[in-house]
Design an enzyme around this catalytic site. Structure first.
Site, PDB file in Angstrom:
ATOM      1  CE  LYS A  72     -12.923  -4.787  -0.536  1.00 19.82           C
ATOM      2  NZ  LYS A  72     -12.637  -4.335   0.808  1.00 19.82           N
ATOM      3  CE  LYS A 129      -4.518  -1.435   1.348  1.00 25.25           C
ATOM      4  NZ  LYS A 129      -5.677  -1.313   2.198  1.00 25.25           N
ATOM      5  CE  LYS A 185      -5.278  -8.682  -2.141  1.00 21.42           C
ATOM      6  NZ  LYS A 185      -5.684  -8.413  -0.801  1.00 21.42           N
TER       7      LYS A 185
HETATM    8  P1  TYM Z   1     -10.299  -6.772   3.139  1.00 24.67           P
HETATM    9  O1  TYM Z   1     -11.397  -5.793   3.335  1.00 24.67           O
HETATM   10  O2  TYM Z   1      -9.209  -6.416   2.192  1.00 24.67           O
HETATM   11  O3  TYM Z   1     -10.876  -8.148   2.683  1.00 24.67           O
HETATM   12  C1  TYM Z   1     -11.976  -8.750   3.367  1.00 24.67           C
HETATM   13  C2  TYM Z   1     -11.787 -10.260   3.390  1.00 24.67           C
HETATM   14  O4  TYM Z   1     -11.713 -10.774   2.059  1.00 24.67           O
HETATM   15  C3  TYM Z   1     -10.562 -11.605   1.921  1.00 24.67           C
HETATM   16  N1  TYM Z   1     -10.040 -11.488   0.545  1.00 24.67           N
HETATM   17  C4  TYM Z   1      -9.816 -12.530  -0.270  1.00 24.67           C
HETATM   18  N2  TYM Z   1      -9.963 -13.855  -0.111  1.00 24.67           N
HETATM   19  C5  TYM Z   1      -9.667 -14.665  -1.143  1.00 24.67           C
HETATM   20  N3  TYM Z   1      -9.214 -14.208  -2.337  1.00 24.67           N
HETATM   21  C6  TYM Z   1      -9.050 -12.887  -2.566  1.00 24.67           C
HETATM   22  N4  TYM Z   1      -8.640 -12.446  -3.749  1.00 24.67           N
HETATM   23  C7  TYM Z   1      -9.357 -11.982  -1.492  1.00 24.67           C
HETATM   24  N5  TYM Z   1      -9.324 -10.629  -1.366  1.00 24.67           N
HETATM   25  C8  TYM Z   1      -9.742 -10.349  -0.115  1.00 24.67           C
HETATM   26  C9  TYM Z   1      -9.571 -11.048   2.943  1.00 24.67           C
HETATM   27  O5  TYM Z   1      -8.590 -11.996   3.306  1.00 24.67           O
HETATM   28  C10 TYM Z   1     -10.483 -10.696   4.088  1.00 24.67           C
HETATM   29  O6  TYM Z   1     -10.739 -11.829   4.889  1.00 24.67           O
HETATM   30  N6  TYM Z   1      -7.525  -6.014   7.215  1.00 24.67           N
HETATM   31  C11 TYM Z   1      -8.710  -6.660   6.708  1.00 24.67           C
HETATM   32  C12 TYM Z   1      -9.985  -6.223   7.390  1.00 24.67           C
HETATM   33  C13 TYM Z   1      -9.973  -6.375   8.881  1.00 24.67           C
HETATM   34  C14 TYM Z   1     -10.135  -7.598   9.582  1.00 24.67           C
HETATM   35  C15 TYM Z   1     -10.080  -7.230  10.955  1.00 24.67           C
HETATM   36  C16 TYM Z   1     -10.304  -8.925   9.184  1.00 24.67           C
HETATM   37  C17 TYM Z   1      -9.836  -5.374   9.778  1.00 24.67           C
HETATM   38  N7  TYM Z   1      -9.904  -5.897  11.041  1.00 24.67           N
HETATM   39  C18 TYM Z   1     -10.185  -8.209  11.956  1.00 24.67           C
HETATM   40  C19 TYM Z   1     -10.428  -9.876  10.196  1.00 24.67           C
HETATM   41  C20 TYM Z   1     -10.357  -9.536  11.566  1.00 24.67           C
HETATM   42  C21 TYM Z   1      -8.841  -6.328   5.225  1.00 24.67           C
HETATM   43  O7  TYM Z   1      -8.315  -5.341   4.762  1.00 24.67           O
HETATM   44  O8  TYM Z   1      -9.664  -7.166   4.543  1.00 24.67           O
END
Ligand code: TYM
Length: 334
Positions: free
Chosen positions: A200, A115, A197
């Site tokens: 978004k 990032k 991967k």
């Molecule tokens: P975020 O918002 O980027 O993504 C949300 C969830 O989606 C999963 N994910 C994927 N899984 C499989 N293939 C992909 N291409 C893919 N892209 C995203 C992510 O692994 C995630 O589970 N930091 C976290 C949000 C967060 C969080 C937390 C998660 C904040 N606090 C506490 C768990 C517990 C994030 O940016 O996820």
């Protein structure tokens, strides 16, 4: 709630439009696990401001995300769905945990490196300490299990290290959480570059399937998906584009890769792509319909937001008070 049942916590950022990766890697497992655990599913809007956001857009996306959780099948009466910014304990515990986290640990985080390369003009301290806020999210609820995609495992490992460090000093304050990865779909790749991967924030709209894409768009994107010139349907690392398509197909149909390979034996990639597209449309259509229905239920959604913020606030305050006491903050005079 919160009897002997184990606790599950997870969250998603209210940034950009959710992709099929978010759904198959996380949301689908949230739905499957909801009955087994006491659950907290958070819309992590505080995490979102580590990159610049348009305020009106962030507010709208946060609400849409909460409605998507419900549309995906999470019952908001039984599960706690809420906004991170409505529960002040997240930010308060994050400050405390900042003092138990080392710069070197944060410097190693790949998401920070990625990032900061992408947003070189805004490498703010929040971007750096982002994983500490994530640790606070999880530890605040004494979560036993955290369902995420593979890209979040490094943050989970750091959360465990912070919890163990704190417990070693102050006794058993935090439950040390375990990550939960689904068997299939834990890492969905870009349809245009299977080495990356699905994300978004990908600039190429053909690289990602968005949960709100209509059926024609989904089918078109799969038709254009990058494969290879082997002309043989197999599930192996040497054919990453194909492997990704089969992963998506299996995650959407609950079939095993062996079953899927057998089904497409001797068939062309075109046929496989059509079947994968159809399996995705079959998953997305009911979710989209339910989302559009909920959009009209303003009062109901408002009620859910209020009730669940109170519930989350209540449970999180127990851990926060315990932590404050352990580290020596004076008790409030009531
Ligand atoms: P975020 O918002 O980027 O993504 C949300 C969830 O989606 C999963 N994910 C994927 N899984 C499989 N293939 C992909 N291409 C893919 N892209 C995203 C992510 O692994 C995630 O589970 N930091 C976290 C949000 C967060 C969080 C937390 C998660 C904040 N606090 C506490 C768990 C517990 C994030 O940016 O996820």
């Amino acid at each position: 709630m919160l009897g002997d049942e184990k606790i599950l916590f997870s969250g998603m950022q209210a940034t950009g439009s959710l992709t099929l990766g978010n759904y198959l890697g996380a949301l689908k497992n949230w739905v499957n696990l909801a009955d087994e655990y006491t659950t907290f599913y958070c819309v992590v809007d505080e995490h979102s401001i580590t990159v610049r956001q348009d305020p009106a857009e962030l507010r709208k996306r946060a609400r849409n995300l909460l409605m998507l959780y419900i549309a995906a099948g999470i019952d908001p009466e039984k599960n706690c769905l809420y906004y991170q910014s409505h529960v002040s304990g997240h930010a308060e515990l994050a400050w405390i945990l900042n003092c138990f986290t080392y710069m070197g640990e944060l410097q190693r985080m790949t998401q920070f490196k990625d990032k900061s390369a992408k947003h070189a003009d805004n490498i703010n301290a929040g971007l750096f300490t982002y994983p500490v806020l994530m640790a606070a999210d999880i530890l605040l609820y004494q979560a036993d299990v955290v369902p995420v995609g593979k890209d979040q495992l490094q943050h989970l490992e750091l959360t465990r290290d912070i919890a163990n460090r704190f417990n070693a000093i102050y006794g058993d304050v935090f439950t040390v959480p375990e990550p939960y990865l689904g068997k299939l779909g834990a890492r969905i790749m870009s349809l245009q570059d299977p080495a990356k991967k699905m994300s978004k924030s990908d600039e190429n709209p053909n690289a990602s399937i968005y949960l709100m894409d209509d059926a024609d768009t989904v089918m078109r994107k799969f038709k254009r998906a990058v494969t290879d010139s082997e002309a043989c349907v197999a599930y192996r690392d040497e054919q990453p584009g194909l492997k990704n398509l089969l992963d998506i197909y299996c995650a959407c149909t609950d079939k095993t890769p062996e079953e899927a390979v057998k089904e497409f034996e001797g068939k062309g990639y075109g046929e496989l792509k059509t079947a994968v597209g159809e399996s995705v449309v079959a998953v997305l259509t009911p979710l989209q319909n339910e989302f559009h229905r909920l959009e009209k239920e303003k009062d109901y959604i408002d009620k859910i937001i209020k009730q669940n913020a109170e519930k989350a606030g209540y449970y999180s305050s127990k851990t926060l008070r315990k932590v404050q006491k352990k580290i020596g903050f004076p008790e409030k005079i009531r």
